[in-house]
Design a protein around this motif. Structure first.
Motif, mmCIF file in Angstrom:
data_model
loop_
_atom_site.group_PDB
_atom_site.id
_atom_site.type_symbol
_atom_site.label_atom_id
_atom_site.label_comp_id
_atom_site.label_asym_id
_atom_site.label_seq_id
_atom_site.Cartn_x
_atom_site.Cartn_y
_atom_site.Cartn_z
ATOM 1 N N VAL A 565 0.961 -1.254 0.198
ATOM 2 C CA VAL A 565 -0.018 -0.301 -0.322
ATOM 3 C C VAL A 565 0.863 1.096 0.085
ATOM 4 O O VAL A 565 0.538 2.204 -0.345
ATOM 5 C CB VAL A 565 -1.072 0.054 0.698
ATOM 6 N N ASN A 566 2.070 1.004 0.938
ATOM 7 C CA ASN A 566 2.685 1.830 0.779
ATOM 8 C C ASN A 566 4.229 1.751 0.706
ATOM 9 O O ASN A 566 4.838 1.664 1.827
ATOM 10 C CB ASN A 566 2.573 2.944 2.273
ATOM 11 N N PRO A 567 4.414 2.350 -0.942
ATOM 12 C CA PRO A 567 6.006 1.826 -0.648
ATOM 13 C C PRO A 567 7.051 2.481 -0.104
ATOM 14 O O PRO A 567 8.038 1.924 -0.126
ATOM 15 C CB PRO A 567 6.771 2.001 -2.822
ATOM 16 N N LEU A 568 6.722 3.782 0.450
ATOM 17 C CA LEU A 568 7.872 3.957 2.185
ATOM 18 C C LEU A 568 8.280 3.360 3.436
ATOM 19 O O LEU A 568 8.769 3.397 4.031
ATOM 20 C CB LEU A 568 7.391 5.315 2.563
ATOM 21 N N VAL A 569 6.656 2.325 3.388
ATOM 22 C CA VAL A 569 7.000 1.585 3.928
ATOM 23 C C VAL A 569 7.207 0.047 3.756
ATOM 24 O O VAL A 569 7.667 -0.411 2.855
ATOM 25 C CB VAL A 569 5.428 1.001 4.965
ATOM 26 N N VAL A 570 8.251 -0.163 5.460
ATOM 27 C CA VAL A 570 9.262 -1.476 4.398
ATOM 28 C C VAL A 570 9.465 -2.314 5.607
ATOM 29 O O VAL A 570 9.838 -1.375 6.824
ATOM 30 C CB VAL A 570 10.873 -0.973 4.154
ATOM 31 N N TYR A 571 9.496 -3.405 4.987
ATOM 32 C CA TYR A 571 9.571 -4.328 6.789
ATOM 33 C C TYR A 571 11.208 -5.415 6.210
ATOM 34 O O TYR A 571 11.369 -5.719 5.220
ATOM 35 C CB TYR A 571 8.556 -5.124 7.190
ATOM 36 N N ALA A 572 12.089 -5.556 7.625
ATOM 37 C CA ALA A 572 13.273 -6.792 7.425
ATOM 38 C C ALA A 572 13.026 -7.674 8.148
ATOM 39 O O ALA A 572 13.102 -7.111 9.850
ATOM 40 C CB ALA A 572 14.153 -5.600 7.545
ATOM 41 N N GLY A 573 13.467 -9.194 8.210
ATOM 42 C CA GLY A 573 13.995 -10.150 8.684
ATOM 43 C C GLY A 573 14.699 -9.642 9.275
ATOM 44 O O GLY A 573 15.753 -10.545 8.534
#
Length: 780
Positions: A565-573
């Motif tokens: 939805v928001n490409p500025l939001v990123v998750y990292a495992g």
């Protein structure tokens, strides 16, 4: 209301749903009656006057995982404890050594310390059977605790195909290598010397000792060498005098213990050779054989067993006059190894892809031994939305599999000649039926027939200069546009993996890339995660890179997910849980509420149709889900039915609301996962949840944290029961508690103060709203 960690709340859409058959993965849970008294399903309806402001209705669910495969294992060596026949070992080509203490009924993987898991040979010390030797693709290894832990004794750059131990002087041993000849040790493997004087071919496949004159040795070599013999413990060798035994390649040699003058050789293309005079003269004994492609040979009493590469197993008696094919129950036609013991009608066969088979009637019929041996490790997963087909790239040489029935059954690919671990499966976004497979050690494969057959498009040009590929991604909307993460940076292909171009400007030298993700834009924004240097970002499609690791919990990044939805939001495992960035990686913030402490997160996926649903593969703890951007995580279905909690990969079938998890014991599937939280009415007042959760699972030591939440105040009791229904510990005596979340701790002890035994237990929560249960696995 935001979803709290551990909740089992599912959304029930008011839109029409697809028709569900009982066999469908979307089928509802089994009846309450079939689940028994412990596994109850409590349905909670939050009743309000109907109004358009009511957005969802919630029910609680305890759906479970199911694991049906894939199953395969190539076994190239089998050994048995001479002092304890119930203890056995199997050497797999890719998965290391497996141990059994019940005669092969159940098996346990034993890879601790074993860097190379491609096992070719096993040998047990006849006097001290806790000393077990194995030959791999890189040397000789020793375990002094019965195969639990391993240390390398001899390092080679060629495979060790056989190990032989002197029957009385057990410190004297021999190792046959394919390319380096024969090595000898006289001090239990501490030191080795090459003994190749007289060998016409150093591609040695087998070495055996004479049963009564152990200084007499035979060696099986490749074409032009054939059978060699030594009369002085390997100091000098010579080809046997009869050229019929030297003109071709020999796979294995066996000497008749009842009459050591009888020597048998399984050849690669000429069937079976027999010498009646200790190796001086030889004759072919192939009457009855339909295949001359030999892989193994074994002798026991008056029976001879011959394993072929393509036609299964054949049996004859000491007369050697006629071979009879033995195939009843033998599901694999490649017999890589055989173990037969004198005085017994039992024989074991190791096969090319189907594991170990046992016959208790001298090969008249066979039974496949599973018991945990055959389960493959799911390293990479993908789902094709149009057909709902599931694709699995597996670990340790078990190769590529396809399921057309939601994971219920699996088909193995052909012509995939890599024996490496598959780390990524990618579907071409445009070309139907085209799939790409990242193979760690063998670069990128391509299939144009939906995974049935494979080729390496770059095999001639070798433009992908680093073949150790882990992450592989396809650019949306562009056929054949790929990015690959390797042991030395990032590479790009514009022509479907035929040619590759380095894209590592700005990355550290020899950076091992573990994760790749794309953000929208022109040029593309690309994220790369590494095993030691955190996250890097490219804003020009991979041409240049910059470090983006501020706030990371760990520099070891396994997975990266860009929000749909928001490409500025990123998750990292990472190796220490999940982090989140709201500014495209410039700053990371931990989001670990509900995750196990120091969770090693190996994969992150998002439901494209319901982007509020994000899932994390936690190695050692199963699968977790968040429905609020990572503010809270909960254990998906409490891992019930998940055969192995070491999860490496995830894939979603959004249309069927089904998630697949690649574990070290196969691919598990679960349907109807939570897709939204209860939002209540427009006033924004949340509806309290009713749930029970425990972590970490399994519990090995330390403290178990028990979290529960009740929708209304009242008398609450929390207790722990064993599988017999006996109460082990009262964690919360009946007392009044307020509505909302609460936390308890269990120290792993029973009411008596003694440590509870390892096993399965059940937590029971009783409250005015009803009862909740949760399974706890305690390991010691």
């Amino acid at each position: 209301m935001s979803l709290r960690p551990g909740s089992w709340v599912r959304n029930v859409s008011v839109a029409p749903q697809p028709t569900r058959s009982l066999a469908s993965p979307m089928s509802p849970p089994r009846s309450l009656k079939s689940r028994g008294p412990i596994r109850q399903v409590t349905v909670i309806l939050f009743l309000v006057a109907w109004t358009p402001l009511l957005t969802t209705i919630a029910v609680a669910s305890d759906l479970t995982w199911s694991t049906r495969g894939p199953k395969a294992k190539g076994i190239e060596a089998i050994a048995r404890d001479p002092l304890n026949p119930a203890r056995m070992w199997a050497g797999s080509f890719g998965s290391g050594v497996y141990r059994s203490t019940d005669g092969g009924t159940t098996w346990t993987a034993s890879r601790t310390g074993l860097v190379n898991t491609f096992v070719r040979a096993l040998a047990c010390n006849p006097r001290y059977p806790d000393s077990l030797f194995c030959g791999t693709n890189d040397g000789v290894w020793l375990s002094v605790d019965g195969g639990v832990n391993w240390n390398r004794l001899l390092s080679t750059n060629q495979s060790v195909r056989a190990i032989a131990i002197h029957p009385s002087r057990t410190a004297t041993m021999y190792a046959a290598t394919y390319g380096l000849g024969v090595f000898k040790s006289v001090n239990g493997g501490k030191n080795w010397s090459a003994i190749n004087l007289g060998l016409a071919n150093t591609n040695v496949r087998d070495v055996v000792l004479h049963p009564t004159k152990p200084d007499t040795l035979f060696a099986a070599t490749s074409g032009g060498g054939g059978v060699h013999r030594s009369f002085n413990g390997g100091l000098t060798w010579s080809q046997v005098p009869d050229t019929s035994a030297t003109m071709g390649a020999v796979e294995q040699i066996s000497i008749d213990p009842a009459n050591p003058l009888f020597v048998y050789a399984a050849t690669l293309d000429r069937g079976v050779l027999k010498s009646p005079d200790g190796g001086t003269t030889w004759v072919r004994i192939n009457r009855g054989l339909t295949s001359f492609r030999g892989r193994s040979i074994a002798l026991a009493d008056t029976f001879r067993y011959f394993g072929t590469a393509d036609s299964g197993l054949y049996v004859t008696t000491a007369s050697d006059s006629l071979w009879h094919r033995s195939s009843v129950g033998l599901a694999d036609s490649t017999i890589d190894c055989l173990l037969a013991v004198g005085g017994s009608a039992t024989i074991w066969a190791g096969t090319g892809v189907a594991g170990v088979f046992r016959s208790d009637n001298r090969a008249t019929s066979w039974t496949q031994l599973d018991g945990g041996l055959l389960a493959t490790a799911g390293f990479a997963l993908a789902v094709r939305p149009s057909t709902h087909s599931v694709y699995a790239g597996t670990g340790f040489g078990d190769q590529f599999w396809t399921s057309a029935d939601f994971g219920a059954s699996w088909t193995r690919a052909v012509a995939l000649f890599s024996h490496d671990s598959e780390r990524a499966v990618v579907l071409d976004p445009i070309a139907p039926g085209t799939i790409y497979l990242a193979s760690y050690g063998a670069a990128v494969y391509r299939s144009d027939d939906d995974g049935r057959s494979w080729r390496d498009p770059d095999s001639l040009s070798l433009t992908l200069t680093n073949r150790f590929v882990r992450p592989l991604i396809a650019v949306p909307g562009e056929s054949g546009h790929l990015l690959a993460g390797t042991g030395n940076g990032v590479f790009e292909s514009m022509d479907g993996a035929q040619t590759w171009t380095p894209r590592s400007t700005g990355l550290p030298t020899l950076l091992s890339v573990r994760a790749l993700a794309l953000g929208p834009g022109a040029p593309l924004r690309v994220f790369a995660g590494s095993d030691s240097s955190g996250v890097f970002r490219s804003d020009d499609g991979g041409l240049t890179w910059a470090a983006k690791s501020v706030g990371l919990l760990s520099p070891f990044v396994h997975a990266i997910l860009v929000d749909a939805v928001n490409p500025l939001v990123v998750y990292a495992g990472t190796d220490s849980g999940v982090v989140k960035s709201t500014n495209a990686g410039d700053l990371w913030t931990p989001i670990r509420n509900g995750l196990p402490l120091l969770a090693s997160v190996r994969d992150l996926v998002q439901d494209p149709s319901r982007p509020q649903a994000i899932f994390a593969a936690v190695f050692g703890s199963g699968v977790y889900e968040t429905l609020d951007g990572g503010a809270h995580w909960f254990s998906l279905f409490s891992q019930s039915g998940l055969a192995n909690l070491n999860v490496r990969a995830l894939a979603l079938d959004s249309a069927l609301q089904t998630i697949y998890a690649g574990t070290e014991a196969g691919v598990a599937a679960a349907s109807r996962y939570p897709i939204s939280a209860v939002t209540g009415v427009e006033s924004g007042e949340g509806v309290p949840l009713f749930r029970l959760q425990a972590a970490p699972l399994p519990m090995r030591q330390g403290i178990l944290t028990v979290r529960y939440e009740i929708p209304t105040a009242g008398i609450v009791e929390v207790a722990l029961y064993n599988v017999r229904g006996e109460r082990v510990r009262l964690l919360h005596a009946p007392a009044r508690e307020s509505a909302g979340p609460h936390t308890l701790l269990w120290d792993g002890r029973a009411a008596s103060g003694a440590r509870a035994a390892a096993g399965v237990y059940f937590l029971s929560l009783r409250a005015p709203a009803g009862r909740r249960t949760a399974k706890v696995l305690l390991l010691r």
